[in-house]
Design a protein around this motif. Structure first.
Motif, PDB file in Angstrom:
ATOM      1  N   SER A  70     -20.592  22.425  -7.690  1.00 45.62           N
ATOM      2  CA  SER A  70     -19.637  23.185  -8.495  1.00 45.62           C
ATOM      3  C   SER A  70     -18.616  22.240  -9.120  1.00 45.62           C
ATOM      4  O   SER A  70     -18.507  21.070  -8.733  1.00 45.62           O
ATOM      5  N   LYS A  71     -17.865  22.780 -10.072  1.00 44.82           N
ATOM      6  CA  LYS A  71     -16.766  22.011 -10.670  1.00 44.82           C
ATOM      7  C   LYS A  71     -15.736  21.650  -9.604  1.00 44.82           C
ATOM      8  O   LYS A  71     -15.200  20.531  -9.606  1.00 44.82           O
ATOM      9  N   GLU A  72     -15.459  22.571  -8.700  1.00 44.98           N
ATOM     10  CA  GLU A  72     -14.470  22.313  -7.657  1.00 44.98           C
ATOM     11  C   GLU A  72     -14.901  21.155  -6.769  1.00 44.98           C
ATOM     12  O   GLU A  72     -14.082  20.311  -6.379  1.00 44.98           O
ATOM     13  N   ALA A  73     -16.191  21.106  -6.438  1.00 42.95           N
ATOM     14  CA  ALA A  73     -16.699  20.010  -5.613  1.00 42.95           C
ATOM     15  C   ALA A  73     -16.589  18.677  -6.336  1.00 42.95           C
ATOM     16  O   ALA A  73     -16.265  17.648  -5.730  1.00 42.95           O
ATOM     17  N   LEU A  74     -16.827  18.694  -7.633  1.00 42.73           N
ATOM     18  CA  LEU A  74     -16.726  17.477  -8.434  1.00 42.73           C
ATOM     19  C   LEU A  74     -15.280  16.998  -8.505  1.00 42.73           C
ATOM     20  O   LEU A  74     -14.998  15.805  -8.315  1.00 42.73           O
ATOM     21  N   VAL A  75     -14.360  17.919  -8.754  1.00 41.43           N
ATOM     22  CA  VAL A  75     -12.942  17.554  -8.818  1.00 41.43           C
ATOM     23  C   VAL A  75     -12.469  17.035  -7.463  1.00 41.43           C
ATOM     24  O   VAL A  75     -11.718  16.053  -7.382  1.00 41.43           O
ATOM     25  N   PHE A  76     -12.926  17.679  -6.398  1.00 39.01           N
ATOM     26  CA  PHE A  76     -12.535  17.209  -5.066  1.00 39.01           C
ATOM     27  C   PHE A  76     -12.939  15.754  -4.867  1.00 39.01           C
ATOM     28  O   PHE A  76     -12.154  14.956  -4.334  1.00 39.01           O
ATOM     29  N   GLU A  77     -14.160  15.400  -5.236  1.00 38.31           N
ATOM     30  CA  GLU A  77     -14.612  14.027  -5.037  1.00 38.31           C
ATOM     31  C   GLU A  77     -13.796  13.045  -5.869  1.00 38.31           C
ATOM     32  O   GLU A  77     -13.546  11.910  -5.440  1.00 38.31           O
ATOM     33  N   LEU A  78     -13.381  13.457  -7.065  1.00 34.92           N
ATOM     34  CA  LEU A  78     -12.501  12.608  -7.865  1.00 34.92           C
ATOM     35  C   LEU A  78     -11.177  12.370  -7.141  1.00 34.92           C
ATOM     36  O   LEU A  78     -10.703  11.240  -7.029  1.00 34.92           O
ATOM     37  N   VAL A  79     -10.583  13.449  -6.675  1.00 34.52           N
ATOM     38  CA  VAL A  79      -9.294  13.349  -5.978  1.00 34.52           C
ATOM     39  C   VAL A  79      -9.452  12.552  -4.684  1.00 34.52           C
ATOM     40  O   VAL A  79      -8.638  11.663  -4.387  1.00 34.52           O
ATOM     41  N   TYR A  80     -10.490  12.853  -3.938  1.00 34.29           N
ATOM     42  CA  TYR A  80     -10.707  12.163  -2.669  1.00 34.29           C
ATOM     43  C   TYR A  80     -10.885  10.662  -2.882  1.00 34.29           C
ATOM     44  O   TYR A  80     -10.326   9.849  -2.130  1.00 34.29           O
ATOM     45  N   GLY A  81     -11.649  10.285  -3.890  1.00 34.50           N
ATOM     46  CA  GLY A  81     -11.865   8.865  -4.146  1.00 34.50           C
ATOM     47  C   GLY A  81     -10.571   8.131  -4.431  1.00 34.50           C
ATOM     48  O   GLY A  81     -10.351   7.018  -3.935  1.00 34.50           O
ATOM     49  N   VAL A  82      -9.698   8.747  -5.227  1.00 34.10           N
ATOM     50  CA  VAL A  82      -8.405   8.136  -5.535  1.00 34.10           C
ATOM     51  C   VAL A  82      -7.568   8.003  -4.265  1.00 34.10           C
ATOM     52  O   VAL A  82      -6.994   6.944  -3.976  1.00 34.10           O
ATOM     53  N   LEU A  83      -7.477   9.076  -3.502  1.00 33.62           N
ATOM     54  CA  LEU A  83      -6.650   9.061  -2.293  1.00 33.62           C
ATOM     55  C   LEU A  83      -7.188   8.093  -1.242  1.00 33.62           C
ATOM     56  O   LEU A  83      -6.412   7.428  -0.554  1.00 33.62           O
ATOM     57  N   GLU A  84      -8.494   8.021  -1.115  1.00 27.70           N
ATOM     58  CA  GLU A  84      -9.060   7.119  -0.122  1.00 27.70           C
ATOM     59  C   GLU A  84      -8.740   5.666  -0.455  1.00 27.70           C
ATOM     60  O   GLU A  84      -8.331   4.886   0.425  1.00 27.70           O
ATOM     61  N   ARG A  85      -8.916   5.273  -1.708  1.00 23.07           N
ATOM     62  CA  ARG A  85      -8.614   3.885  -2.104  1.00 23.07           C
ATOM     63  C   ARG A  85      -7.146   3.568  -1.859  1.00 23.07           C
ATOM     64  O   ARG A  85      -6.805   2.503  -1.318  1.00 23.07           O
ATOM     65  N   GLN A  86      -6.260   4.480  -2.243  1.00 21.18           N
ATOM     66  CA  GLN A  86      -4.828   4.246  -2.075  1.00 21.18           C
ATOM     67  C   GLN A  86      -4.451   4.209  -0.605  1.00 21.18           C
ATOM     68  O   GLN A  86      -3.674   3.356  -0.165  1.00 21.18           O
ATOM     69  N   SER A  87      -5.013   5.103   0.187  1.00 14.52           N
ATOM     70  CA  SER A  87      -4.678   5.172   1.614  1.00 14.52           C
ATOM     71  C   SER A  87      -5.090   3.909   2.347  1.00 14.52           C
ATOM     72  O   SER A  87      -4.343   3.388   3.193  1.00 14.52           O
ATOM     73  N   ARG A  88      -6.262   3.406   2.038  1.00 16.37           N
ATOM     74  CA  ARG A  88      -6.726   2.175   2.693  1.00 16.37           C
ATOM     75  C   ARG A  88      -5.879   0.979   2.273  1.00 16.37           C
ATOM     76  O   ARG A  88      -5.602   0.087   3.086  1.00 16.37           O
ATOM     77  N   ALA A  89      -5.462   0.963   1.017  1.00 12.57           N
ATOM     78  CA  ALA A  89      -4.601  -0.132   0.560  1.00 12.57           C
ATOM     79  C   ALA A  89      -3.277  -0.122   1.309  1.00 12.57           C
ATOM     80  O   ALA A  89      -2.782  -1.172   1.756  1.00 12.57           O
ATOM     81  N   VAL A  90      -2.678   1.069   1.480  1.00 12.17           N
ATOM     82  CA  VAL A  90      -1.420   1.176   2.217  1.00 12.17           C
ATOM     83  C   VAL A  90      -1.619   0.779   3.672  1.00 12.17           C
ATOM     84  O   VAL A  90      -0.821   0.024   4.242  1.00 12.17           O
ATOM     85  N   HIS A  91      -2.669   1.283   4.288  1.00 13.64           N
ATOM     86  CA  HIS A  91      -2.949   0.971   5.688  1.00 13.64           C
ATOM     87  C   HIS A  91      -3.025  -0.528   5.927  1.00 13.64           C
ATOM     88  O   HIS A  91      -2.453  -1.053   6.893  1.00 13.64           O
ATOM     89  N   ASP A  92      -3.714  -1.234   5.046  1.00 20.52           N
ATOM     90  CA  ASP A  92      -3.902  -2.673   5.239  1.00 20.52           C
ATOM     91  C   ASP A  92      -2.578  -3.434   5.132  1.00 20.52           C
ATOM     92  O   ASP A  92      -2.344  -4.395   5.870  1.00 20.52           O
ATOM     93  N   VAL A  93      -1.698  -3.002   4.223  1.00 24.15           N
ATOM     94  CA  VAL A  93      -0.404  -3.674   4.070  1.00 24.15           C
ATOM     95  C   VAL A  93       0.503  -3.359   5.258  1.00 24.15           C
ATOM     96  O   VAL A  93       1.176  -4.248   5.795  1.00 24.15           O
ATOM     97  N   VAL A  94       0.521  -2.101   5.679  1.00 24.66           N
ATOM     98  CA  VAL A  94       1.352  -1.702   6.819  1.00 24.66           C
ATOM     99  C   VAL A  94       0.933  -2.455   8.084  1.00 24.66           C
ATOM    100  O   VAL A  94       1.776  -2.842   8.902  1.00 24.66           O
ATOM    101  N   ALA A  95      -0.359  -2.691   8.243  1.00 21.20           N
ATOM    102  CA  ALA A  95      -0.854  -3.372   9.443  1.00 21.20           C
ATOM    103  C   ALA A  95      -0.296  -4.781   9.572  1.00 21.20           C
ATOM    104  O   ALA A  95      -0.247  -5.338  10.674  1.00 21.20           O
ATOM    105  N   ARG A  96       0.140  -5.370   8.473  1.00 20.06           N
ATOM    106  CA  ARG A  96       0.680  -6.737   8.513  1.00 20.06           C
ATOM    107  C   ARG A  96       2.202  -6.760   8.668  1.00 20.06           C
ATOM    108  O   ARG A  96       2.800  -7.843   8.705  1.00 20.06           O
ATOM    109  N   ALA A  97       2.842  -5.596   8.760  1.00 19.22           N
ATOM    110  CA  ALA A  97       4.304  -5.541   8.852  1.00 19.22           C
ATOM    111  C   ALA A  97       4.783  -6.077  10.203  1.00 19.22           C
ATOM    112  O   ALA A  97       4.128  -5.903  11.229  1.00 19.22           O
ATOM    113  N   ALA A  98       5.941  -6.706  10.172  1.00 20.71           N
ATOM    114  CA  ALA A  98       6.483  -7.321  11.382  1.00 20.71           C
ATOM    115  C   ALA A  98       7.166  -6.312  12.301  1.00 20.71           C
ATOM    116  O   ALA A  98       7.223  -6.511  13.517  1.00 20.71           O
TER     117      ALA A  98
END
Length: 233
Positions: free
Chosen positions: A73-101
């Motif tokens: 469905s269109k909803e499933a397609l939009v979800f995957e678009l949103v999920y892909g963006v959020l997943e990339r951003q979330s992993r980027a934040v996680h990796d930077v936070v892991a190096r915090a002192a």
């Protein structure tokens, strides 16, 4: 008992089946990525209303029936678009936070890494955080399975900073005396607010008075001060 030749033949046959399966998986992933890229182009160029499955199929150079093979469905397609963006951003934040002192630095990392991930791609930010508002009520309805996929991304963004703050507050309460997970979420909200303002004023050719770097640094100092140990009684 099978002969040695039969065993070797069986191994070769199994290797061929595995190779064919791997090629099919690569073709599937490639086609899926092409559809998502086409959907993103249609959405950003023509708007929410124009993003129909017919339009996406045309943009992707395939039939609507073929598209249904990948997205129901269109909803499933939009979800995957949103999920892909959020997943990339979330992993980027996680990796930077892991190096915090420490906790304060982890909060600053949540702000800085979120802004750094989205500032060059504000269209991705709008897709992930503003699409539902622009599309209108009822345009997006995630089911339970989709929510189950989204929620762990919150932990990728927030859990590292919250855990660091929690450990520090066990030894001595922070100056702000705010629950660690809430503190991490407030840092995330600060970044989302910065990006929202940036996206609001830049198309009007009326940029904010302060640069992204200045705003992020201001937030870093505010959250570092809030996370610092409070005074002894």
């Amino acid at each position: 008992m099978d002969s040695e030749a039969e065993r070797k033949q069986a191994q070769q046959d199994e290797a061929k089946r595995a190779s064919r399966a791997a090629r099919r998986a690569r073709r599937h992933d490639h086609s899926r990525a092409e559809i998502l890229a086409a959907a993103r182009r249609v959405l950003l160029s023509s708007g929410v209303a124009a993003m129909t499955l017919d339009a996406v199929a045309t943009e992707a150079g395939m039939s609507k029936t073929g598209l249904y093979y990948y997205f129901r469905s269109k909803e499933a397609l939009v979800f995957e678009l949103v999920y892909g963006v959020l997943e990339r951003q979330s992993r980027a934040v996680h990796d930077v936070v892991a190096r915090a002192a420490d906790g304060g630095e982890a909060l600053g990392a949540v702000v800085g890494a979120t802004v750094e991930a989205f500032a060059p791609q504000l269209d991705d930010f709008r897709l992930a955080f503003l699409f539902g508002q622009v599309a209108g009520a009822g345009a997006l309805r995630w089911d339970a399975e989709q929510f189950d996929r989204i929620r762990p991304l919150n932990d990728l963004v927030l859990a590292g900073a919250a855990a660091r703050l929690g450990d520090e507050q066990q030894a001595r309460p922070s100056r702000a005396a705010v629950e660690p997970r809430l503190m991490a979420f407030l840092a995330y909200l600060s970044a989302i607010g910065l990006l929202t303002m940036k996206g609001l004023v830049e198309p009007l050719d009326d940029p904010l008075r302060y640069s992204d770097a200045e705003l992020v640094e201001g937030f870093r100092r505010v959250f570092a001060a809030a996370a610092a140990p409070g005074r002894e009684a």
